[in-house]
Motif scaffolding. Structure first.
Motif, short mmCIF file in Angstrom:
data_model
loop_
_atom_site.label_atom_id
_atom_site.label_comp_id
_atom_site.label_asym_id
_atom_site.label_seq_id
_atom_site.Cartn_x
_atom_site.Cartn_y
_atom_site.Cartn_z
N ALA A 154 2.42 6.31 9.26
CA ALA A 154 1.43 5.52 9.99
C ALA A 154 0.49 4.84 9.01
O ALA A 154 -0.19 5.52 8.23
CB ALA A 154 0.65 6.40 10.95
N MET A 155 0.47 3.54 9.04
CA MET A 155 -0.50 2.77 8.26
C MET A 155 -1.77 2.65 9.12
O MET A 155 -1.69 2.30 10.30
CB MET A 155 0.05 1.40 7.91
N ILE A 156 -2.91 2.91 8.51
CA ILE A 156 -4.18 2.91 9.23
C ILE A 156 -5.10 1.82 8.69
O ILE A 156 -5.39 1.79 7.49
CB ILE A 156 -4.89 4.28 9.11
N ASP A 157 -5.54 0.93 9.57
CA ASP A 157 -6.55 -0.10 9.26
C ASP A 157 -6.10 -1.16 8.25
O ASP A 157 -6.93 -1.91 7.74
CB ASP A 157 -7.85 0.54 8.74
N THR A 158 -4.80 -1.25 7.95
CA THR A 158 -4.38 -2.29 7.01
C THR A 158 -4.52 -3.68 7.63
O THR A 158 -4.67 -4.67 6.89
CB THR A 158 -2.91 -2.08 6.58
N PHE A 172 0.82 -1.21 0.00
CA PHE A 172 0.00 0.00 0.00
C PHE A 172 0.86 1.27 0.00
O PHE A 172 0.56 2.22 -0.73
CB PHE A 172 -0.94 0.02 1.21
N LEU A 173 1.92 1.28 0.81
CA LEU A 173 2.74 2.49 0.88
C LEU A 173 3.43 2.80 -0.45
O LEU A 173 3.30 3.92 -0.96
CB LEU A 173 3.76 2.37 2.02
N PRO A 174 4.15 1.87 -1.07
CA PRO A 174 4.76 2.19 -2.36
C PRO A 174 3.72 2.53 -3.44
O PRO A 174 3.99 3.30 -4.35
CB PRO A 174 5.51 0.90 -2.73
N ALA A 175 2.52 1.93 -3.32
CA ALA A 175 1.49 2.15 -4.34
C ALA A 175 1.05 3.60 -4.43
O ALA A 175 0.68 4.07 -5.51
CB ALA A 175 0.28 1.25 -4.07
N VAL A 176 1.09 4.33 -3.31
CA VAL A 176 0.59 5.71 -3.32
C VAL A 176 1.71 6.73 -3.57
O VAL A 176 1.43 7.93 -3.64
CB VAL A 176 -0.12 6.04 -1.99
N LEU A 177 2.95 6.25 -3.71
CA LEU A 177 4.07 7.16 -3.95
C LEU A 177 4.53 7.10 -5.40
O LEU A 177 4.41 6.06 -6.05
CB LEU A 177 5.25 6.79 -3.03
N ASP A 178 5.05 8.20 -5.89
CA ASP A 178 5.59 8.22 -7.25
C ASP A 178 6.97 7.56 -7.31
O ASP A 178 7.37 7.06 -8.36
CB ASP A 178 5.71 9.67 -7.75
N ARG A 179 7.68 7.55 -6.18
CA ARG A 179 9.02 7.00 -6.15
C ARG A 179 9.02 5.55 -5.68
O ARG A 179 8.09 5.09 -5.00
CB ARG A 179 9.91 7.83 -5.22
N ILE A 188 -3.09 6.18 5.05
CA ILE A 188 -1.66 6.37 5.27
C ILE A 188 -1.42 7.82 5.67
O ILE A 188 -1.84 8.74 4.95
CB ILE A 188 -0.84 6.05 4.00
N ARG A 189 -0.78 8.02 6.81
CA ARG A 189 -0.41 9.37 7.25
C ARG A 189 1.11 9.47 7.22
O ARG A 189 1.80 8.65 7.82
CB ARG A 189 -0.93 9.66 8.66
N ILE A 190 1.60 10.49 6.55
CA ILE A 190 3.03 10.69 6.40
C ILE A 190 3.44 11.96 7.14
O ILE A 190 2.91 13.04 6.87
CB ILE A 190 3.41 10.80 4.91
N GLY A 191 4.35 11.82 8.10
CA GLY A 191 4.76 12.95 8.92
C GLY A 191 5.89 13.75 8.29
O GLY A 191 6.43 13.39 7.23
N LYS A 192 6.25 14.81 8.96
CA LYS A 192 7.34 15.67 8.49
C LYS A 192 8.69 14.98 8.73
O LYS A 192 8.86 14.26 9.72
CB LYS A 192 7.30 17.02 9.20
N PRO A 193 9.65 15.20 7.85
CA PRO A 193 10.98 14.57 8.01
C PRO A 193 11.65 14.98 9.32
O PRO A 193 11.55 16.12 9.76
CB PRO A 193 11.76 15.11 6.80
N LEU A 194 12.33 14.01 9.92
CA LEU A 194 13.07 14.24 11.16
C LEU A 194 14.56 14.28 10.84
O LEU A 194 15.08 13.40 10.14
CB LEU A 194 12.78 13.13 12.17
N ASP A 195 15.24 15.28 11.35
CA ASP A 195 16.67 15.46 11.09
C ASP A 195 17.47 15.07 12.32
O ASP A 195 17.29 15.64 13.40
CB ASP A 195 16.95 16.93 10.72
N PHE A 196 18.35 14.09 12.16
CA PHE A 196 19.18 13.63 13.28
C PHE A 196 20.65 13.93 13.04
O PHE A 196 21.53 13.26 13.59
CB PHE A 196 18.98 12.13 13.49
N SER A 197 20.93 14.95 12.24
CA SER A 197 22.32 15.30 11.94
C SER A 197 23.08 15.73 13.18
O SER A 197 24.31 15.68 13.21
CB SER A 197 22.36 16.42 10.89
N ARG A 198 22.36 16.14 14.23
CA ARG A 198 23.02 16.54 15.47
C ARG A 198 23.74 15.37 16.14
O ARG A 198 24.57 15.56 17.04
CB ARG A 198 22.01 17.15 16.44
N TYR A 199 23.42 14.16 15.72
CA TYR A 199 24.04 12.97 16.30
C TYR A 199 25.07 12.34 15.37
O TYR A 199 25.47 11.19 15.58
CB TYR A 199 22.97 11.93 16.62
N THR A 200 25.49 13.07 14.36
CA THR A 200 26.46 12.53 13.40
C THR A 200 27.72 12.02 14.11
O THR A 200 28.28 12.71 14.98
CB THR A 200 26.86 13.62 12.39
#
Length: 259
Positions: free
Chosen positions: A146-150, A43-50, A168-180
């Protein structure tokens, strides 16, 4: 995948999507999702262009017979990477290297931090080894999903899916570069994983359980085994009671006949 199965899934189930704009048009990113059903990886890849590459258990690639060969061909065809989950640390290292390779090619890498499907629809503690190490080694952003009801579409053990509309709910990207450079610190790995799981919990609305899903599955299996033993003992007790009652009834009939 996009033209055949992806199109069929979208047409038949009409999955709704929120936050599609959070998926980058290009470049590497990690999609960290909850895991409710076998169908999540479709389901997740199906709704994305990439294209999204997930790691998949090696059993999908090594099962015998015609069905096993067809399954292996399908998973290879959609770009899934086989990982042996029975090999302990070696298997984990293989999964990490596979994820890093996908991201170094500038692609999307999908991972389920829980490590396995939820046994009861709740969200379980994320495993820090894979997700956090891949994120810190590559610097790729982590996008909570978050996959919902699959799990209602295709419950574990069911082959024929139900016609239920998942989300499908897609959140904002999280940046963890502070832990490089800190991917060897287990406390950092735990912190990164917990932050991602918290975002998944907010997106999914699931109840969070602070144990691993694998441990929960063992507990459920042990409880089911104990219940089966109790039921077996109860049946044996009822059968013994019925035998005793029959013997008593027969004895009374014989005494009556003798009198």
């Amino acid at each position: 995948m996009k033209l055949s199965i992806g199109g069929t899934l979208k047409l038949a189930f009409r999955p709704w999507v929120e936050g599609l704009e959070n998926i980058p048009v290009g470049g590497p990113a990690i999609l960290a999702s909850n895991h409710l059903s076998f169908s999540d990886s479709f389901f997740l890849p199906a709704v994305l262009d990439r294209k999204v590459t997930f790691i998949a258990k090696s059993e999908y690639f090594t099962s015998p017979g015609v069905k096993g060969k067809l399954t292996a061909a399908f998973f290879k065809g959609v770009g899934q990477l086989p990982v042996d989950r029975s090999g302990g640390r070696g298997a984990g290292e293989a999964a990490i290297k596979s994820g890093i390779g996908v991201l170094e090619r500038g692609e999307l890498f999908g991972i389920y931090p829980e490590g396995t499907r939820s046994p009861d629809g709740r969200l379980y503690r994320g495993k820090p080894g894979g997700l956090a190490r891949v994120a810190l080694a590559t610097g790729a952003p982590v996008i909570p999903v978050a996959m919902i009801d699959t799990e209602k579409v295709q419950p574990p053990g069911k082959v024929v899916p139900k016609m239920i509309r998942p989300g499908i709910r897609i959140g904002k990207p999280l940046d963890f570069s502070r832990y490089t450079g800190m991917d060897g610190d287990r406390f950092i790995l735990r912190s990164v994983t917990d932050e991602v799981m918290y975002e998944i919990m907010k997106l999914s609305g699931q109840e969070y359980v602070d144990i691993y899903a694998t441990a929960a599955k063992r507990q459920i299996a042990e409880a089911a085994k104990h219940l089966a033993e109790l039921e077996k003992a109860a049946r044996a007790e009822r059968a013994e009671a019925e035998r005793a009652e029959k013997a008593d009834r027969d004895d009374r009939q014989q005494k009556t006949a003798g009198a």
